[in-house]
Write a protein that holds these residues in place. Structure first.
Motif, mmCIF file in Angstrom:
data_model
loop_
_atom_site.group_PDB
_atom_site.id
_atom_site.type_symbol
_atom_site.label_atom_id
_atom_site.label_comp_id
_atom_site.label_asym_id
_atom_site.label_seq_id
_atom_site.Cartn_x
_atom_site.Cartn_y
_atom_site.Cartn_z
ATOM 1 N N GLY A 90 0.639 -1.534 -0.339
ATOM 2 C CA GLY A 90 0.274 0.019 0.188
ATOM 3 C C GLY A 90 0.247 0.881 0.048
ATOM 4 O O GLY A 90 0.563 1.949 -0.324
ATOM 5 N N LEU A 91 1.663 0.970 0.216
ATOM 6 C CA LEU A 91 3.191 2.765 0.628
ATOM 7 C C LEU A 91 2.970 2.790 -0.235
ATOM 8 O O LEU A 91 3.103 4.378 -1.181
ATOM 9 N N TYR A 92 2.944 2.131 -1.801
ATOM 10 C CA TYR A 92 3.304 2.534 -2.993
ATOM 11 C C TYR A 92 1.834 3.633 -4.051
ATOM 12 O O TYR A 92 1.300 4.575 -4.704
ATOM 13 N N TYR A 93 1.022 3.112 -3.620
ATOM 14 C CA TYR A 93 -0.438 3.767 -3.713
ATOM 15 C C TYR A 93 -0.954 5.109 -2.496
ATOM 16 O O TYR A 93 -1.274 5.890 -3.284
ATOM 17 N N ALA A 94 -0.258 5.000 -1.733
ATOM 18 C CA ALA A 94 -0.391 6.069 -0.432
ATOM 19 C C ALA A 94 0.480 7.191 -1.321
ATOM 20 O O ALA A 94 0.315 8.615 -1.275
ATOM 21 N N ALA A 95 1.709 7.095 -1.629
ATOM 22 C CA ALA A 95 2.380 7.770 -2.375
ATOM 23 C C ALA A 95 1.752 8.150 -3.918
ATOM 24 O O ALA A 95 1.914 9.551 -4.625
ATOM 25 N N SER A 96 1.535 7.894 -5.081
ATOM 26 C CA SER A 96 1.091 7.829 -5.801
ATOM 27 C C SER A 96 -0.781 8.955 -5.945
ATOM 28 O O SER A 96 -1.340 9.298 -6.768
ATOM 29 N N CYS A 97 -1.463 8.490 -4.961
ATOM 30 C CA CYS A 97 -2.628 9.135 -4.836
ATOM 31 C C CYS A 97 -2.652 9.877 -2.890
ATOM 32 O O CYS A 97 -3.289 9.360 -1.952
ATOM 33 N N PRO A 98 -2.371 11.251 -3.358
ATOM 34 C CA PRO A 98 -2.083 11.410 -1.385
ATOM 35 C C PRO A 98 -3.834 11.642 -0.864
ATOM 36 O O PRO A 98 -3.547 12.337 -0.235
ATOM 37 N N ARG A 99 -4.598 11.806 -2.447
ATOM 38 C CA ARG A 99 -5.920 12.040 -1.253
ATOM 39 C C ARG A 99 -6.691 10.847 -0.881
ATOM 40 O O ARG A 99 -7.768 11.074 -0.705
ATOM 41 N N CYS A 100 -5.816 9.852 -1.236
ATOM 42 C CA CYS A 100 -6.060 8.820 -0.550
ATOM 43 C C CYS A 100 -6.139 7.642 0.408
ATOM 44 O O CYS A 100 -5.012 9.220 0.898
ATOM 45 N N ILE A 101 -7.153 7.687 1.401
ATOM 46 C CA ILE A 101 -6.410 7.298 2.571
ATOM 47 C C ILE A 101 -6.282 5.761 2.311
ATOM 48 O O ILE A 101 -6.913 4.650 2.623
ATOM 49 N N VAL A 102 -5.377 4.704 2.698
ATOM 50 C CA VAL A 102 -4.356 4.094 2.501
ATOM 51 C C VAL A 102 -4.315 2.745 3.843
ATOM 52 O O VAL A 102 -3.713 2.928 4.433
ATOM 53 N N HIS A 103 -4.807 1.802 4.291
ATOM 54 C CA HIS A 103 -5.439 1.265 5.251
ATOM 55 C C HIS A 103 -4.258 -0.098 4.947
ATOM 56 O O HIS A 103 -4.582 -0.789 4.041
ATOM 57 N N MET A 104 -3.079 -0.510 5.303
ATOM 58 C CA MET A 104 -2.467 -1.252 5.236
ATOM 59 C C MET A 104 -2.959 -2.680 6.624
ATOM 60 O O MET A 104 -2.802 -2.769 7.396
ATOM 61 N N THR A 105 -3.031 -4.077 6.311
ATOM 62 C CA THR A 105 -2.714 -4.757 7.126
ATOM 63 C C THR A 105 -2.074 -5.706 6.962
ATOM 64 O O THR A 105 -1.659 -6.370 6.270
ATOM 65 N N ASP A 106 -2.050 -6.874 8.043
ATOM 66 C CA ASP A 106 -0.725 -8.137 8.023
ATOM 67 C C ASP A 106 -0.337 -8.371 9.539
ATOM 68 O O ASP A 106 -0.992 -7.285 10.605
ATOM 69 N N VAL A 107 -0.987 -10.069 8.794
ATOM 70 C CA VAL A 107 -0.286 -10.639 10.889
ATOM 71 C C VAL A 107 0.999 -10.501 10.949
ATOM 72 O O VAL A 107 1.293 -11.140 12.385
ATOM 73 N N ASN A 108 1.821 -10.473 10.145
ATOM 74 C CA ASN A 108 3.188 -10.372 10.823
ATOM 75 C C ASN A 108 3.670 -8.998 11.425
ATOM 76 O O ASN A 108 3.782 -8.455 11.032
ATOM 77 N N THR A 109 3.785 -9.331 12.832
ATOM 78 C CA THR A 109 4.022 -8.105 13.420
ATOM 79 C C THR A 109 5.539 -7.519 13.403
ATOM 80 O O THR A 109 5.601 -6.217 12.781
ATOM 81 N N ARG A 110 6.442 -8.115 12.090
ATOM 82 C CA ARG A 110 7.590 -7.296 12.022
ATOM 83 C C ARG A 110 7.115 -6.479 11.231
ATOM 84 O O ARG A 110 7.802 -5.530 10.607
ATOM 85 N N ALA A 111 6.537 -6.766 9.991
ATOM 86 C CA ALA A 111 5.920 -6.768 8.544
ATOM 87 C C ALA A 111 5.227 -4.912 8.825
ATOM 88 O O ALA A 111 5.212 -4.113 8.464
ATOM 89 N N VAL A 112 4.220 -5.176 10.000
ATOM 90 C CA VAL A 112 3.846 -4.179 10.698
ATOM 91 C C VAL A 112 4.527 -3.198 11.018
ATOM 92 O O VAL A 112 3.913 -2.201 10.806
ATOM 93 N N ALA A 113 4.788 -2.779 12.024
ATOM 94 C CA ALA A 113 6.570 -2.362 12.691
ATOM 95 C C ALA A 113 7.139 -1.791 11.266
ATOM 96 O O ALA A 113 7.387 -0.849 11.328
ATOM 97 N N LEU A 114 7.403 -2.397 10.251
ATOM 98 C CA LEU A 114 8.728 -2.158 9.392
ATOM 99 C C LEU A 114 7.871 -1.439 8.196
ATOM 100 O O LEU A 114 7.480 0.171 7.726
ATOM 101 N N SER A 115 5.725 -1.829 7.779
ATOM 102 C CA SER A 115 4.765 -0.392 7.448
ATOM 103 C C SER A 115 5.043 0.523 7.359
ATOM 104 O O SER A 115 5.306 1.132 7.081
ATOM 105 N N ARG A 116 5.063 0.932 9.452
ATOM 106 C CA ARG A 116 4.789 2.242 9.673
ATOM 107 C C ARG A 116 6.093 2.508 10.017
ATOM 108 O O ARG A 116 5.887 4.414 9.110
ATOM 109 N N GLN A 117 7.021 2.423 9.630
ATOM 110 C CA GLN A 117 8.392 2.848 9.829
ATOM 111 C C GLN A 117 8.933 3.450 8.075
ATOM 112 O O GLN A 117 9.339 4.744 8.110
ATOM 113 N N ASN A 118 8.379 2.794 6.971
ATOM 114 C CA ASN A 118 8.517 2.893 5.628
ATOM 115 C C ASN A 118 7.099 4.371 5.410
ATOM 116 O O ASN A 118 7.752 4.636 4.866
ATOM 117 N N ALA A 119 6.327 3.750 6.104
ATOM 118 C CA ALA A 119 5.450 5.641 6.013
ATOM 119 C C ALA A 119 6.592 6.569 6.380
ATOM 120 O O ALA A 119 5.630 7.677 6.133
#
Length: 217
Positions: A90-119
């Motif tokens: 979803g980070l690509y979609y968040a960057a390409s559509c600033p007017r969008c709100i992108v919800h990202m989900t994952d059950v992997n706690t490490r992936a969740v932490a990385l998604s927040r860090q990368n955002a």
């Protein structure tokens, strides 16, 4: 429309552990036991550039995989509205559509932490990350739901994702996924058609297929 794509393989961050990955781990594990191996990646696609940190114990940690690239290249974001990414796309979609709100989900706690860090790393303020398959607010309805589904999690999980996606879309909203042909992409498309009443073959290449379905009103 042809979209130029480039993935630059990254480098291991200094100080990262080089111990071997636990063989019982996979990217859909809730708590990966693999030793941390932070890794820097850069995604360049359609004029969007993202600087990303990856790690052991998450999906395709060394490079954005080919299937994801095909999906991103052939499924554009809406002009605005809500997007749900089941997985780390979803980070690509968040960057390409600033007017969008992108919800990202994952059950992997490490992936969740990385998604927040990368955002945060890329200054993306229109991203909400959840540690779950779907956002906990069951009343949220999305204009686009995308996924590179966790094939290794098993068929039951995949069907739950398809059924949940159909329920979580606005009427007229679109669901899109990518899978390897050799891993049953055609059968998954048949499953999606059963839930949505329709499915279309959007793109194929490199052994992958992208399918999309629309929630009918």
């Amino acid at each position: 429309m042809v979209i130029a794509m480039a993935i630059r393989r990254g480098r291991t961050v200094l100080g990262a552990s080089r111990r071997s990955v636990n063989v019982n781990d996979h990217y859909y594990s809730k708590q990966p036991r693999a030793a941390h191996q932070p890794y820097e990646l850069r995604l360049e696609l359609g004029g969007i550039e993202l600087s990303l940190i990856s790690d052991a114990g998450v999906f395709s940690r060394r490079a954005v995989d080919s299937g994801t690239l095909i999906l991103l290249s052939h499924v554009p974001p809406p002009q605005g509205g809500l997007i749900l990414d089941i997985g780390p796309i979803g980070l690509y979609y968040a960057a390409s559509c600033p007017r969008c709100i992108v919800h990202m989900t994952d059950v992997n706690t490490r992936a969740v932490a990385l998604s927040r860090q990368n955002a945060s790393r890329n200054g993306l303020v229109n991203v909400v990350v959840h540690e779950s398959t779907f956002p906990p607010d069951a009343d949220l309805r999305f204009d686009l739901i995308i996924t590179n589904p966790p094939i290794r999690a098993g068929r039951r999980v995949l069907l739950e994702i398809f059924a949940g996606a159909q329920q979580r879309l606005h009427p007229g909203g679109r669901f899109a996924f990518v899978a390897r042909t050799q891993q049953g992409a055609k059968r998954l498309a048949t499953d999606v058609e059963r839930y949505f009443g329709n499915v279309s073959d959007v793109a194929r290449g490199g052994g992958y297929r992208v399918y999309a379905a629309v929630k009918e009103s």
